[in-house]
Design an enzyme around this catalytic site. Structure first.
Site, mmCIF file in Angstrom:
data_model
loop_
_atom_site.group_PDB
_atom_site.id
_atom_site.type_symbol
_atom_site.label_atom_id
_atom_site.label_comp_id
_atom_site.label_asym_id
_atom_site.label_seq_id
_atom_site.Cartn_x
_atom_site.Cartn_y
_atom_site.Cartn_z
ATOM 1 N N GLU A 71 0.840 -1.193 0.000
ATOM 2 C CA GLU A 71 0.000 0.000 0.000
ATOM 3 C C GLU A 71 0.879 1.249 0.000
ATOM 4 O O GLU A 71 1.696 1.427 0.891
ATOM 5 C CB GLU A 71 -0.913 -0.013 1.220
ATOM 6 C CG GLU A 71 -1.815 -1.233 1.286
ATOM 7 C CD GLU A 71 -2.463 -1.406 2.657
ATOM 8 O OE1 GLU A 71 -2.361 -0.485 3.485
ATOM 9 O OE2 GLU A 71 -3.051 -2.470 2.896
ATOM 10 N N LEU A 121 -5.772 -2.252 -0.972
ATOM 11 C CA LEU A 121 -5.580 -2.161 0.474
ATOM 12 C C LEU A 121 -6.153 -3.403 1.155
ATOM 13 O O LEU A 121 -7.256 -3.393 1.708
ATOM 14 C CB LEU A 121 -6.244 -0.888 1.033
ATOM 15 C CG LEU A 121 -5.370 0.376 0.987
ATOM 16 C CD1 LEU A 121 -5.059 0.762 -0.453
ATOM 17 C CD2 LEU A 121 -6.045 1.527 1.703
ATOM 18 N N GLU A 150 -4.241 -6.652 3.371
ATOM 19 C CA GLU A 150 -3.006 -7.317 3.758
ATOM 20 C C GLU A 150 -2.989 -8.795 3.402
ATOM 21 O O GLU A 150 -1.928 -9.352 3.080
ATOM 22 C CB GLU A 150 -2.766 -7.132 5.256
ATOM 23 C CG GLU A 150 -2.294 -5.742 5.658
ATOM 24 C CD GLU A 150 -3.365 -4.674 5.536
ATOM 25 O OE1 GLU A 150 -3.026 -3.492 5.342
ATOM 26 O OE2 GLU A 150 -4.566 -5.033 5.634
ATOM 27 N N GLN A 200 1.938 -1.903 5.912
ATOM 28 C CA GLN A 200 2.115 -0.498 6.252
ATOM 29 C C GLN A 200 2.307 -0.254 7.748
ATOM 30 O O GLN A 200 3.102 0.595 8.145
ATOM 31 C CB GLN A 200 0.917 0.297 5.737
ATOM 32 C CG GLN A 200 1.148 1.770 5.620
ATOM 33 C CD GLN A 200 0.053 2.425 4.793
ATOM 34 O OE1 GLN A 200 -1.017 2.744 5.295
ATOM 35 N NE2 GLN A 200 0.323 2.614 3.503
ATOM 36 N N HIS A 209 -1.153 2.677 15.000
ATOM 37 C CA HIS A 209 0.103 3.113 14.400
ATOM 38 C C HIS A 209 1.256 3.003 15.392
ATOM 39 O O HIS A 209 2.356 3.477 15.120
ATOM 40 C CB HIS A 209 -0.030 4.546 13.888
ATOM 41 C CG HIS A 209 -1.137 4.718 12.896
ATOM 42 N ND1 HIS A 209 -2.433 5.002 13.267
ATOM 43 C CD2 HIS A 209 -1.153 4.601 11.541
ATOM 44 C CE1 HIS A 209 -3.190 5.080 12.194
ATOM 45 N NE2 HIS A 209 -2.443 4.828 11.133
#
Length: 941
Positions: A626, A655, A657, A679, A728
């Protein structure tokens, strides 16, 4: 409930009731007017179907006295033999566990094959079984081009998409490798992938169908034939009437075919039609075969508990073996007596072989079981790194070359404000043979009051005065990493434990001057550089396929009419940005400015340079994921790669995985070297079965006959300032360390990142390894260690001539220490390395000397190095940025206990919590202060 005896007796009765035909067709003629299936072909199908049926009966017989271990059969699904008959024996096949008829038919197409012995050896777990060697009962054989799959329903479908990608497009990027890159799959081969109706609902199947359709929509060639064997049952759960047909026929971009899988002639015709279309147009299709399931799901399944006698009788009435026999008799190409004789003859063959394989040896030890799981040949890997380096050593380059294109360079001056030459870390790194010639944290750096990294000998010290020049030595571990080859490989690991730049950091904020830079305005890692182009996914992949479609999408061809643009020739190799070529020299790839001449680099810059070098060294390597192409990654780590190598080798994916990993698994199987990017670590968890159930098991279930080499780059771990929260800043690694054979690398510093990435790539090529290259996001752009602008977290990039000297073998740690009288050992990794070095500097001001050990490899753990450095001091502080439960620290403590470590130890680990947003993260993550206090508590014992 239908027992094996019932099924056998019913077939005999049905066969005895058939009446010989009065009109006899020729063997080379179709067996009936509405089919292309000839008498010869129909007789071959009958043999394959009878063989498959008898194998099912034998499996139940073997299980009855505990000699057989697998009873999921293919009875009722024997019509899938017609699919094999419609294909070529060189078409790679990934089969459903009820595709016994297909396997027997495929074996009949390859002289010298013995499907009876193959399957029965699997049933009895014989070590002589040709594909899995007794580790599991699977359909697979390299000579038959049947790739083994697991029993996890639908998990092999994303891989099949990847194999088709490699055949349809990626394979052509490495024409020198020959047909199918070693497997013998011809250029016009197609991939066949079978599965059951219940699998249609699985997330992995949905991902595969969606990706296949998406690829077709953007013009990417994908010669893939899905085959759904629909018996309407998932063990006891019935598929709603019409659901499977509706689900399959409505998939955009996947052409739909359907046939009665119990009618061999109809199944053959439809399979041949579907295969011809896929082969000609290189586009995906699905063949929906309606079948029946006889004798229940498996031997222990009492289907009378959930099925009525009427339902069971209805399935028996559609028995494909009976219907094939009737087809032959009615065509006059066989009599009932002939068919009965052939049925008995095959039955006796199966019984004879079953008795023979009973006495064959089983796997006799743990070492035998695990032998193909993850071979480690460190000397060969080291040699592969050296070979790659030798290929890249080219002409000398003017260091000023390319100065007019600085705006396009990925290696902006990282050491801003100081001449590059003033901070040369090492021009010629030589391997050291002294086991304890490892970098140390000196008490006080000259004049600055900071802590420099020096070797035990005091030579090659990294000084802080910008006007001085310092080199560094590279220590070689004496002794082999665990799991290393015996013989020549044993003890040959020459891992780099060299010292590297130490310095202060200004936090995770790298500053706008560093490339790849974060978004401006917040100082936190929110996003990478702006997109290089506003190209849509469709236009990018259209470039990849060398096609151009109108804006409203691809035009559907009329039946039998190929699309001209789909048959367009491959784009010629070139070296233009966004081209499809291979730069002629290393200098050309770097636009005339080699990274070793760019001054000290960040972790992100170093990975970018290492990827560029790797793509030069390995023409079969592809980078995808991505946002990795047009944008260059959300942190800029892949910036410029597409311009250097073209959209066929660096491309953006949809998008998902699961699809990204499946694409990699299939591409690796077909001879490519895939380097997919996930990502964020948190995004991996919805796709981790592709690593656990598919990637890690391929060599295990094929005894190394098949490999899926792959290096998965994953941005992960925590400590991003002011951004992201849990998704994240994920710090959960237990799922990766739990997968047998998987290599997990976690470089903390730029100096380690490039050698470790090269090791992962070489291991993938040499040993077929599946590696996860975990990149600490918060360290991507980190420059400093102790104070602002000291730039001690940067490192010079080593030229290819030095790669052998700084090679880092799998499973070797790196130690920073000040001498033989250290007070304690801190064992850590990732962000913990930087925090621990800072904590060690603070403790040294109080007279405490700390040895900091960077694990570098989280799986396999560097157990030998852990024990050595722990024993040297007798005090161990484990700094684990993952969670206390299931974290890396548990493995370290367990290794110490197993080795009989008698010193003291304690852990500092993250709280068992998800990482919250903002300053609240500080409450659950490990801090520098916790490390200092943990060390002091150990010293007080």
């Amino acid at each position: 409930m239908t027992t094996p005896q019932d099924l056998d007796e019913r077939f005999r009765a049905e066969l005895a009731g058939l009446v010989a035909a009065t009109v006899i067709r020729d063997f080379d003629e179709p067996v009936r007017d509405d089919t292309a299936l000839t008498g010869v072909q129909a007789r071959a199908l009958y043999d394959a179907q009878c063989t498959s049926r008898h194998l099912d009966l034998a499996a139940r017989w073997l299980r009855s006295f505990d000699a057989g271990y697998y009873t999921i059969g293919s009875s009722g699904h024997e019509g899938n033999a017609a699919v094999a008959a419609a294909l070529r024996p060189t078409d790679p096949a990934l089969l459903h566990y009820r595709s016994g008829g297909f396997y027997c038919m495929r074996a009949a197409q390859v002289p010298g094959s013995d499907p009876i012995r193959d399957v029965l050896r699997g049933v009895v777990a014989s070590a002589k079984e040709p594909i899995a060697g007794g580790r599991h009962k699977v359909f697979g054989h390299p000579d038959l081009h049947v790739v083994p799959t697991t029993s996890t329903i639908a998990s092999h479908l994303p891989r099949a998409v990847g194999v088709a990608y490699a055949l349809g497009r990626g394979r052509r990027r490495n024409p020198a490798a020959g047909p199918a890159n070693g497997h013998g799959w011809p250029g016009d081969a197609l991939v066949v992938c079978s599965f059951g109706d219940a699998s249609v609902n699985h997330a992995a199947a949905t991902a595969a169908f969606n990706t296949a359709g998406w690829c077709d929509h953007v013009g990417l060639r994908l010669p893939l034939l899905f085959v759904c064997e629909d018996n309407s049952l998932g063990i006891s759960v019935r598929s709603p009437d019409g659901w499977v047909a509706a689900a399959l026929s409505s998939r955009p971009g996947v052409r739909y075919y359907a046939a009665d899988g119990c009618d061999s002639a109809a199944a053959y015709d439809r399979a041949a039609e579907a295969a011809a279309w896929v082969r000609r147009f290189r586009r995906p299709a699905v063949l929906h075969l309606t079948t029946v399931r006889l004798m229940g799901h498996a031997g222990a399944d009492a289907e009378m508990a959930y099925r009525s006698p009427v339902e069971i009788a209805g399935d028996l009435a559609r028995d494909p073996l009976v219907r094939t026999a009737r087809l032959l008799v009615e065509a006059g190409v066989a009599t009932p007596a002939e068919l009965m004789g052939r049925y008995d003859e095959l039955g006796w063959d199966v019984r004879r072989v079953a008795e023979e394989v009973l006495g064959e040896p089983k796997l006799g030890s743990a070492s035998e079981v695990t032998a193909p799981l993850a071979p480690r040949r460190p000397v060969r890997v080291s040699r592969a790194v050296a070979d790659a380096a030798a290929d890249l050593i080219d002409e000398a380059v003017d260091p000023d070359a390319g100065s007019d294109i600085d705006d396009d360079l990925e290696f902006a001056e990282a050491y801003e404000g100081r001449p590059t030459a003033s901070r040369t870390v090492s021009s010629h790194r030589a391997p050291s043979t002294a086991d304890d010639d490892i970098p140390a944290i000196a008490p006080e750096g000259p004049a600055t009051g900071q802590h420099a990294l020096v070797t035990d000998s005091g030579q090659h010290a990294l000084v802080t005065d910008p006007g001085q020049t310092a080199g560094q030595s590279s220590g070689a571990g004496a002794g082999s990493a665990s799991g290393a080859d015996s013989g020549a490989d044993s003890g040959a690991d020459s891992g780099s434990v060299s010292g590297a730049d130490s310095g202060a950091d200004s936090g995770a904020d790298s500053g706008a001057d560093d490339w790849p830079e974060p978004a401006t305005g917040t100082g936190s890692f929110v996003a990478g550089p702006p997109d290089e182009a506003a190209a849509s996914a469709a236009s990018i992949l259209a470039d990849l396929a060398g096609l151009t479609y109108p804006q409203d999408g691809p035009v559907e061809p009329a039946d039998g009419e190929p699309l001209a643009d789909r048959d367009a020739p491959e784009p010629a190799d070139d070296n233009r940005p966004n081209g499809n070529g291979h730069p002629p020299t290393r200098a050309a790839a770097f636009n005339g400015r080699l990274p070793e001449r760019a001054g000290p680099l960040t972790l992100a810059q170093t990975i970018n340079a290492a990827l560029t070098d790797a793509m030069l060294a390995y023409p079969q390597m592809v980078v995808f994921g991505e946002d990795v192409a047009a944008k260059g990654g959300v942190y800029g780590v892949t910036k410029g790669l597409r311009d250097r190598f073209g959209a066929t080798r660096v491309f953006d994916t949809l998008l998902d995985e699961t699809s990204i990993l499946g694409l990699g698994l299939g591409a690796g199987l077909a001879g490519m070297l895939p380097v997919p990017e996930i990502q964020y670590l948190a995004y991996l968890h919805n796709a981790e079965d592709q690593l656990r159930g598919e990637a890690a098991t391929m060599q295990f279930f094929s005894q190394g006959a098949y490999h899926n080499p792959m290096v998965v780059r994953v941005a992960g771990l925590a400590y991003q300032l002011g951004f992201g929260g849990h998704f994240h800043n994920d710090n959960a690694l237990a799922v990766l360390r739990d997968i047998p054979g998987l290599v997990v690398a976690a470089p903390a510093r730029a100096e380690d990142a490039a050698p470790m990435l090269r090791t992962c790539l070489a291991s993938a090529i040499v040993d077929g390894s599946v590696c996860v290259f975990l990149e600490p996001i918060a360290l991507y752009h980190t420059r400093d260690l102790h104070g602002d602008s000291d730039n001690w977290w940067l490192s010079d990039y080593a030229p290819p001539s030095e790669w052998s000297a700084i090679h880092v073998p799998i499973g070797r740690a790196r130690a920073y220490h000040s001498g033989p009288n250290d007070d304690l050992t801190i064992i850590t990794f990732g962000n913990g390395v930087r925090m621990s070095l800072r904590a060690a500097a603070r403790l040294s001001e109080e007279g405490v000397t700390c040895r900091v050990v960077d694990l570098r490899w989280l799986s396999p753990l560097p157990v030998g190095d852990i024990i050595k450095h722990a024993s040297d001091t007798g005090r161990v502080l484990v700094v684990d940025e993952t969670r206390r439960s299931g974290g890396v620290g548990e493995g370290i403590i367990a290794a110490l206990v197993d080795a009989g470590y008698v010193g003291v130890a304690r852990r500092v680990a993250a709280v068992d919590s998800f990482v919250p947003l903002g300053p609240a993260a500080n409450h659950v993550l490990v801090s520098e202060e916790q490390i200092v206090q943990g060390a002091k508590s150990l010293l007080a014992r």
